[in-house]
Scaffold this active site. Structure first.
Site, PDB file in Angstrom:
ATOM      1  N   SER A 173       0.844  -1.200   0.000  1.00  0.00           N
ATOM      2  CA  SER A 173       0.000   0.000   0.000  1.00  0.00           C
ATOM      3  C   SER A 173       0.877   1.246   0.000  1.00  0.00           C
ATOM      4  CB  SER A 173      -0.867  -0.002   1.265  1.00  0.00           C
ATOM      5  OG  SER A 173      -1.378   1.287   1.568  1.00  0.00           O
ATOM      6  N   TYR A 186      -3.334  -0.333  10.157  1.00  0.00           N
ATOM      7  CA  TYR A 186      -3.194  -0.731   8.747  1.00  0.00           C
ATOM      8  C   TYR A 186      -1.810  -0.357   8.242  1.00  0.00           C
ATOM      9  CZ  TYR A 186      -4.454  -0.703   3.705  1.00  0.00           C
ATOM     10  OH  TYR A 186      -4.518  -0.914   2.343  1.00  0.00           O
TER      11      TYR A 186
HETATM   12  P1  NAP Z   1     -12.080  -5.156  -0.745  1.00  0.00           P
HETATM   13  O1  NAP Z   1     -12.811  -4.657  -1.938  1.00  0.00           O
HETATM   14  O2  NAP Z   1     -12.624  -4.884   0.609  1.00  0.00           O
HETATM   15  O3  NAP Z   1     -11.841  -6.742  -0.919  1.00  0.00           O
HETATM   16  C1  NAP Z   1     -11.186  -7.436   0.103  1.00  0.00           C
HETATM   17  C2  NAP Z   1     -11.186  -8.895  -0.268  1.00  0.00           C
HETATM   18  O4  NAP Z   1     -10.506  -9.631   0.744  1.00  0.00           O
HETATM   19  C3  NAP Z   1     -12.588  -9.479  -0.370  1.00  0.00           C
HETATM   20  O5  NAP Z   1     -12.615 -10.439  -1.400  1.00  0.00           O
HETATM   21  C4  NAP Z   1     -12.777 -10.162   0.974  1.00  0.00           C
HETATM   22  O6  NAP Z   1     -13.715 -11.191   0.841  1.00  0.00           O
HETATM   23  C5  NAP Z   1     -11.359 -10.673   1.218  1.00  0.00           C
HETATM   24  N1  NAP Z   1     -10.998 -10.949   2.626  1.00  0.00           N
HETATM   25  C6  NAP Z   1     -11.032 -10.092   3.674  1.00  0.00           C
HETATM   26  N2  NAP Z   1     -10.606 -10.715   4.795  1.00  0.00           N
HETATM   27  C7  NAP Z   1     -10.308 -11.999   4.443  1.00  0.00           C
HETATM   28  C8  NAP Z   1      -9.840 -13.143   5.140  1.00  0.00           C
HETATM   29  N3  NAP Z   1      -9.589 -13.094   6.457  1.00  0.00           N
HETATM   30  N4  NAP Z   1      -9.650 -14.294   4.463  1.00  0.00           N
HETATM   31  C9  NAP Z   1      -9.900 -14.351   3.128  1.00  0.00           C
HETATM   32  N5  NAP Z   1     -10.343 -13.306   2.395  1.00  0.00           N
HETATM   33  C10 NAP Z   1     -10.540 -12.144   3.059  1.00  0.00           C
HETATM   34  O7  NAP Z   1     -10.604  -4.564  -0.714  1.00  0.00           O
HETATM   35  P2  NAP Z   1      -9.625  -4.096  -1.900  1.00  0.00           P
HETATM   36  O8  NAP Z   1      -9.678  -2.626  -2.010  1.00  0.00           O
HETATM   37  O9  NAP Z   1      -9.846  -4.932  -3.101  1.00  0.00           O
HETATM   38  O10 NAP Z   1      -8.205  -4.460  -1.235  1.00  0.00           O
HETATM   39  C11 NAP Z   1      -7.527  -5.658  -1.536  1.00  0.00           C
HETATM   40  C12 NAP Z   1      -6.117  -5.534  -0.995  1.00  0.00           C
HETATM   41  O11 NAP Z   1      -5.484  -4.391  -1.570  1.00  0.00           O
HETATM   42  C13 NAP Z   1      -6.048  -5.316   0.518  1.00  0.00           C
HETATM   43  O12 NAP Z   1      -4.911  -5.974   1.044  1.00  0.00           O
HETATM   44  C14 NAP Z   1      -5.840  -3.806   0.648  1.00  0.00           C
HETATM   45  O13 NAP Z   1      -5.189  -3.459   1.855  1.00  0.00           O
HETATM   46  C15 NAP Z   1      -4.979  -3.548  -0.544  1.00  0.00           C
HETATM   47  N6  NAP Z   1      -4.972  -2.175  -1.041  1.00  0.00           N
HETATM   48  C16 NAP Z   1      -6.125  -1.598  -1.480  1.00  0.00           C
HETATM   49  C17 NAP Z   1      -6.059  -0.303  -2.021  1.00  0.00           C
HETATM   50  C18 NAP Z   1      -7.267   0.412  -2.553  1.00  0.00           C
HETATM   51  O14 NAP Z   1      -7.145   1.614  -2.835  1.00  0.00           O
HETATM   52  N7  NAP Z   1      -8.411  -0.227  -2.690  1.00  0.00           N
HETATM   53  C19 NAP Z   1      -4.840   0.358  -2.089  1.00  0.00           C
HETATM   54  C20 NAP Z   1      -3.697  -0.274  -1.587  1.00  0.00           C
HETATM   55  C21 NAP Z   1      -3.777  -1.547  -1.088  1.00  0.00           C
HETATM   56  P3  NAP Z   1     -14.515 -11.777   2.138  1.00  0.00           P
HETATM   57  O15 NAP Z   1     -14.896 -10.595   2.988  1.00  0.00           O
HETATM   58  O16 NAP Z   1     -15.667 -12.506   1.536  1.00  0.00           O
HETATM   59  O17 NAP Z   1     -13.556 -12.671   2.828  1.00  0.00           O
HETATM   60  C1  GCO Z   2      -7.246   4.912   3.553  1.00  0.00           C
HETATM   61  C2  GCO Z   2      -7.339   3.906   2.419  1.00  0.00           C
HETATM   62  C3  GCO Z   2      -5.928   3.551   1.955  1.00  0.00           C
HETATM   63  C4  GCO Z   2      -6.004   2.741   0.682  1.00  0.00           C
HETATM   64  C5  GCO Z   2      -4.675   2.197   0.277  1.00  0.00           C
HETATM   65  C6  GCO Z   2      -3.775   3.276  -0.231  1.00  0.00           C
HETATM   66  O1  GCO Z   2      -7.995   4.781   4.530  1.00  0.00           O
HETATM   67  O2  GCO Z   2      -6.430   5.842   3.394  1.00  0.00           O
HETATM   68  O3  GCO Z   2      -8.037   2.748   2.824  1.00  0.00           O
HETATM   69  O4  GCO Z   2      -5.285   2.837   2.984  1.00  0.00           O
HETATM   70  O5  GCO Z   2      -6.873   1.662   0.833  1.00  0.00           O
HETATM   71  O6  GCO Z   2      -4.074   1.412   1.233  1.00  0.00           O
HETATM   72  O7  GCO Z   2      -2.593   2.699  -0.731  1.00  0.00           O
END
Ligand code: NAP
Ligand code: GCO
Length: 250
Positions: free
Chosen positions: A141, A154
């Site tokens: 992230s 986080y």
């Molecule tokens: P999301 O839309 O909330 O999806 C999260 C996924 O993880 C869902 O499929 C959820 O399904 C699954 N999950 C959560 N807890 C779990 C567990 N204990 N075991 C198995 N599956 C689990 O989130 P996202 O935005 O796609 O984020 C995905 C990853 O990218 C995360 O690690 C997040 O920190 C990272 N990230 C996101 C962003 C962003 O801007 N969106 C940026 C940087 C990093 P279930 O709830 O059905 O298990």
């Molecule tokens: C927040 C967001 C971020 C993004 C991502 C950015 O609360 O600022 O959830 O953490 O999800 O991780 O890289």
């Protein structure tokens, strides 16, 4: 398909792939020829995700499992065919001032983001070593590099995930296993729903990001394909930021 980016014959396991970035990366790897196994806790959501990929003609299946539970991970993931590519993506977000985060929140964030990557990796690495190599991608992230108010747990865990990536890369490189990470910027997913609907935060992201916009999940697929493919066989221990330039700018 250019051979450098061809994933034909490869089997990829993506945790947290029932929606969001995990689903988008699964679709990207499948588009490059991989067979994809999607993981999540919610059986119905996972089935819909798998059906969507199958409807596009991709080879996909689902494995319901909570990545925070060692017994569940070992049983579920050991039952799969050999894994060539592991994407440790499952994650959650909990926002509150530091003084309001409970000890339970800290434990849940550690179990999800850190152990949620360690446990699947422990399962797949022996087989990768035995078969002469593999690819591991941890989803970090912006918060692997910088902090933001209300998300200290986080941020802490995403920093740990960056160092897990480097530690594993150091130890597994000799086995032709490349361990890298992707650091997404602000992507429009369910995790960020509250932020997307907050006009002030939406303006913050658009003003702070040189690309002047939120990213869409499918914009992460290309980087996932690159780090899963022969094109990255000498890339190891790196975090590739897909962030529209936000980390490069004041
Ligand atoms: P999301 O839309 O909330 O999806 C999260 C996924 O993880 C869902 O499929 C959820 O399904 C699954 N999950 C959560 N807890 C779990 C567990 N204990 N075991 C198995 N599956 C689990 O989130 P996202 O935005 O796609 O984020 C995905 C990853 O990218 C995360 O690690 C997040 O920190 C990272 N990230 C996101 C962003 C962003 O801007 N969106 C940026 C940087 C990093 P279930 O709830 O059905 O298990
Ligand atoms: C927040 C967001 C971020 C993004 C991502 C950015 O609360 O600022 O959830 O953490 O999800 O991780 O890289």
């Amino acid at each position: 398909m250019h051979p450098l980016f061809d994933l034909s014959g490869k089997h990829a396991l993506l945790t947290g792939a029932s929606r969001g970035l995990g689903f988008a990366m699964a679709r990207g790897l499948a588009s490059a020829g991989a067979r994809v196994s999607l993981n999540g806790r919610n059986e119905e959501a996972l089935a819909k995700a798998v059906d969507a990929l199958r409807a596009e003609g991709f080879e996909a299946d689902g494995v319901v499992c909570d990545v925070t539970r060692a017994d569940d991970v070992e049983r579920s993931f050991n039952a799969l065919d050999p894994i060539d590519i592991l994407v440790n993506n499952a994650g959650i977000q909990i926002r509150a001032p530091f003084v309001e985060h409970s000890a339970e929140t800290w434990r849940l964030m550690f179990e999800t983001h850190v152990m949620g990557a360690v446990l699947p990796t422990r399962v797949v690495v022996p087989g990768m070593i035995a078969r002469g190599g593999g690819k591991i991608i941890n989803i970090c992230s912006l918060m692997s590099e910088v902090g933001r108010k209300t998300i200290v747990p986080y941020t802490t865990m995403k920093g740990a995930l960056k160092m897990l990536t480097r530690g594993l890369a150091t130890e597994l490189g000799r086995h032709n296993i490349q361990v890298n990470a992707i650091g997404p910027g602000y992507f429009a997913t369910e995790m960020n729903g509250a932020l997307l609907n907050d006009a002030e935060f939406d303006a913050f992201v658009r003003n702070r990001t040189p690309a002047a916009r939120w990213a869409q999940p499918d914009e992460l697929a290309g980087t996932a394909v690159f780090l899963s493919s022969p094109a990255s066989n000498f890339v190891n221990g790196q975090v590739l930021y897909v962030d529209g330039g936000i980390l490069a700018s004041l």
